[in-house]
Scaffold this active site. Sequence first.
Site, mmCIF file in Angstrom:
data_model
loop_
_atom_site.group_PDB
_atom_site.id
_atom_site.type_symbol
_atom_site.label_atom_id
_atom_site.label_comp_id
_atom_site.label_asym_id
_atom_site.label_seq_id
_atom_site.Cartn_x
_atom_site.Cartn_y
_atom_site.Cartn_z
ATOM 1 N N HIS A 46 0.901 -1.163 0.000
ATOM 2 C CA HIS A 46 0.000 0.000 0.000
ATOM 3 C C HIS A 46 0.929 1.198 0.000
ATOM 4 C CE1 HIS A 46 -3.032 2.954 1.041
ATOM 5 N NE2 HIS A 46 -2.179 3.404 1.939
ATOM 6 N N CYS A 114 -4.478 1.998 -4.679
ATOM 7 C CA CYS A 114 -3.703 3.043 -4.004
ATOM 8 C C CYS A 114 -2.389 3.335 -4.724
ATOM 9 C CB CYS A 114 -3.431 2.648 -2.556
ATOM 10 S SG CYS A 114 -2.524 1.087 -2.400
#
Length: 183
Positions: A46, A114
């Site tokens: 992420h 993301c």
Amino acid sequence: ELLLDDSCPMSDEDIPVQLFVYDLTAGAARSLSPMLLGKQLDGIWHTSVVVDRVETFFGAGVQQAVPGTTPFGQPLQKLDIGKTSLDASTRDELLADLSTRFQPEHYSLLTRNCNHFSNELCELLCGQGIPEWVLSQADEVFNTPLGQMLMPVIMQMEGQLGGATATGFGSAGVGTGAVAPPR
């Protein structure tokens, strides 16, 4: 789409642009991936972008927080991507534009996650994208035999979750679940 040109207001100084990289598995991917995928993954990444003491990321919409206070814990890596000379107002305009394209209902593990958001934001801020090893990880996973088996299930889940909404980057500049950063 917002395009930058010579008329964009510039800051008096160049501001560092950093990529924070988090492992969503807290190390489990490193030990389990060879068994499950037949290849070594050091983590499931992420990412977020940090500029001027503000961490910006895409999850349930575009969100901001004080660096290191997101639900993802502490970053595994902090990578220097470049510098931006765009002022805070122009950066906010860029985020407002990106938030219209990065809506929670359009989230996709393969094409709009993301890491894709971080890549677009970094390119707009400093003309440099994020490292390919981060950006291509979903493709790498889904090109394994297990990934191919899971692909239809993931796609069905994404279709079902596509109608879910959450409040993201808005007029206050901070999304749900994030702590307002100092300006």
